[in-house]
Enzyme design. Structure first.
Site, PDB file in Angstrom:
ATOM      1  N   LYS A 159      20.394  34.187  89.187  1.00  0.00           N
ATOM      2  CA  LYS A 159      19.569  33.493  88.187  1.00  0.00           C
ATOM      3  C   LYS A 159      18.864  34.451  87.229  1.00  0.00           C
ATOM      4  O   LYS A 159      18.655  34.144  86.070  1.00  0.00           O
ATOM      5  CB  LYS A 159      18.554  32.588  88.877  1.00  0.00           C
ATOM      6  CG  LYS A 159      19.210  31.365  89.492  1.00  0.00           C
ATOM      7  CD  LYS A 159      18.209  30.271  89.754  1.00  0.00           C
ATOM      8  CE  LYS A 159      18.890  28.964  90.119  1.00  0.00           C
ATOM      9  NZ  LYS A 159      19.597  29.019  91.420  1.00  0.00           N
ATOM     10  N   GLU A 203      11.860  24.006  84.734  1.00  0.00           N
ATOM     11  CA  GLU A 203      11.871  23.103  85.875  1.00  0.00           C
ATOM     12  C   GLU A 203      12.459  23.866  87.047  1.00  0.00           C
ATOM     13  O   GLU A 203      13.216  24.821  86.858  1.00  0.00           O
ATOM     14  CB  GLU A 203      12.717  21.857  85.586  1.00  0.00           C
ATOM     15  CG  GLU A 203      14.215  21.987  85.866  1.00  0.00           C
ATOM     16  CD  GLU A 203      14.986  22.765  84.805  1.00  0.00           C
ATOM     17  OE1 GLU A 203      14.449  22.957  83.683  1.00  0.00           O
ATOM     18  OE2 GLU A 203      16.113  23.198  85.106  1.00  0.00           O
ATOM     19  N   SER A 263      26.514  34.173  95.297  1.00  0.00           N
ATOM     20  CA  SER A 263      25.510  33.945  94.246  1.00  0.00           C
ATOM     21  C   SER A 263      24.112  34.396  94.647  1.00  0.00           C
ATOM     22  O   SER A 263      23.285  34.692  93.787  1.00  0.00           O
ATOM     23  CB  SER A 263      25.499  32.466  93.846  1.00  0.00           C
ATOM     24  OG  SER A 263      25.328  31.646  94.979  1.00  0.00           O
TER      25      SER A 263
HETATM   26  C1  LIG Z   1      20.420  28.088  91.932  1.00  0.00           C
HETATM   27  C2  LIG Z   1      21.475  28.640  92.793  1.00  0.00           C
HETATM   28  C3  LIG Z   1      22.793  28.135  92.784  1.00  0.00           C
HETATM   29  C4  LIG Z   1      23.207  26.967  91.958  1.00  0.00           C
HETATM   30  O1  LIG Z   1      23.035  27.082  90.589  1.00  0.00           O
HETATM   31  P1  LIG Z   1      24.217  27.280  89.559  1.00  0.00           P
HETATM   32  O2  LIG Z   1      23.599  27.090  88.238  1.00  0.00           O
HETATM   33  O3  LIG Z   1      25.268  26.243  89.857  1.00  0.00           O
HETATM   34  O4  LIG Z   1      24.755  28.640  89.757  1.00  0.00           O
HETATM   35  C5  LIG Z   1      23.742  28.746  93.585  1.00  0.00           C
HETATM   36  N1  LIG Z   1      23.432  29.783  94.390  1.00  0.00           N
HETATM   37  C6  LIG Z   1      22.186  30.285  94.438  1.00  0.00           C
HETATM   38  C7  LIG Z   1      21.910  31.429  95.340  1.00  0.00           C
HETATM   39  C8  LIG Z   1      21.173  29.734  93.643  1.00  0.00           C
HETATM   40  O5  LIG Z   1      19.940  30.241  93.693  1.00  0.00           O
END
Ligand SMILES: *Cc1c(COP(=O)(O)O)cnc(C)c1O
Length: 398
Positions: free
Chosen positions: A89, A111, A378
């Site tokens: 993020k 948000e 992610s």
């Molecule tokens: C917020 C988040 C997501 C989902 O958000 P996307 O916008 O779909 O990438 C996925 N993995 C993690 C670790 C997150 O913090």
């Protein structure tokens, strides 16, 4: 590319469905973004911050144990979990906050669902010495007290939203209202590849650093492109960033993994592409989980980060054209994957990311040993340890 710059549309999806009072602000943002995305000074500052604050480039890691164990394609992880604040993020927030600063804004609003985007925004607001206010459903502030406290530590003000069902969709509505009320000094930092154009494109561009790095890293190591890229999808920012530089390489299959919760055939799910229908919410036309009156449904997944009732418009278009395929993974499968990647590779990955890992466990054995999968991790999973323990019937809170 599926995007049409003229209208801000991705096929039939996207657009700008916003109150009249925001239209001139959206036009200012579009003009500013179109200018700065080609400005070498802006891009230099963006990449300096990515490298020297957020810890990029992130590793492309060969998961040798998992590859051997699954007995099929070679598996590489793009390690966004190693970024500052522990997820992808931060890439997007740095980009949007820099644009806000260039536009003369002094106040960021956002948000947040589970609090991860709120924490990333509060982090950069602290670094840039900007005011920060985060809107979060009351139910979520109760469930995620640690993240509320984190944001406060970073100097942000957190508003508990008590309208509607008091969850993410209500926080989205409250943030849109606050933005309408006060645009002059305020920039709405969008948390995923969603919202009115140009936000989905900005998020695509800022997160595309994931696939640009991964492509270069893999070419350097193997001389080849991957055969498949796999990423989890909430609103779709880590997935679009993971896909972006491969969309025009037709040999690379793209898989977006949605949270199926208890199963796509149950009411406790967040599998938007499989279960949703076309609608308008959050300033865009896209695919949403909604009831027969068009009201946005309550969504469910064990992973708070995938708990968004829609999907970004570019993903909706990629699904419709067939360029990317979207699949569902249940809570049970993602918890198994959480434990599997920890035991085989020594990585505690976010439960969101483990949806992608679970799909890789199914996909890799169907592929040849000379084929390659890149799977985006992610985020890191420290935040999930207590809830995974609880899922397994272990109470680790004293
Ligand atoms: C917020 C988040 C997501 C989902 O958000 P996307 O916008 O779909 O990438 C996925 N993995 C993690 C670790 C997150 O913090």
């Amino acid at each position: 590319m599926t995007e049409d710059n003229q209208t801000g549309r991705y096929g039939t999806y996207g657009g700008q469905f916003i109150p009249e009072t925001l239209m001139s602000e959206i036009e200012r943002i579009t003009a500013a973004y179109n200018h700065y995305k080609a400005d070498p000074e802006f891009l230099k500052e963006f990449h300096d911050l990515l490298n020297n604050y957020a810890n990029r480039p992130s590793l492309l890691y060969f998961a040798e144990q998992m590859t051997a164990d699954l007995g099929g394609a070679q598996i590489y992880f793009k390690r966004e979990d190693l970024n500052h604040t522990g997820a992808h993020k931060i890439n997007n927030v740095i980009g949007q906050a820099l644009l806000a600063k260039r536009m003369g804004k002094t106040r960021l609003i956002a948000e947040t669902g589970a609090g991860q985007h709120g924490v990333a925004t509060a982090t950069i607001a602290a670094l840039f010495n900007m005011d920060c206010e985060v809107f979060m459903g009351k139910e979520d502030t109760d469930r995620q007290r640690l993240n509320v406290y984190r944001m406060e530590l970073l100097g942000a003000k957190v508003h508990a939203v008590t309208t509607g069902t008091q969850v993410l969709k209500d926080a989205v509505t409250a943030t849109m209202q606050e933005w309408t009320r006060r645009v002059d000094d305020t920039f709405y930092v969008m948390g995923s590849a969603v919202g009115p154009y140009p936000f989905p494109q900005m998020v695509h561009d800022f997160q595309s650093v994931i696939s640009k790095e991964a492509k270069q890293q893999l070419l350097q190591e193997t001389g080849k492109l991957p055969d498949a890229v796999v990423a989890c999808v909430g609103g779709g920012s880590n997935a679009i960033g993971s896909f972006a530089d491969f969309i025009d390489d037709p040999s690379v299959k793209l898989y977006g993994v949605e949270a199926a919760g208890d199963g796509v055939d149950t009411d406790r799910t967040a599998a938007t592409i499989e279960r949703g229908s076309d609608g308008i919410f959050h300033g865009m036309k896209s695919i949403f989980l909604q009831d027969k009156h068009g009201q946005i449904d309550k969504v469910y997944s064990i992973s708070a980060g995938l708990d968004y009732p829609g999907i970004g418009p570019e993903h909706a278009a990629l699904a419709k054209s067939g360029r990317a395929e979207y699949v569902g993974i249940t809570d049970a499968e993602s918890v198994d994957a959480f434990e599997y990647i920890a035991k085989t590779e020594g990585i505690i990955a976010a439960v969101e990311s483990c949806h992608a890992v679970a799909y890789v466990e199914k996909l890799a054995p169907t592929m040849r040993k000379d084929q390659i999968i890149i799977c985006t991790i992610s985020g890191r999973g420290d935040k999930d340890v207590a809830s995974i323990a609880k899922y397994r019937g272990v109470d680790i809170n004293e």
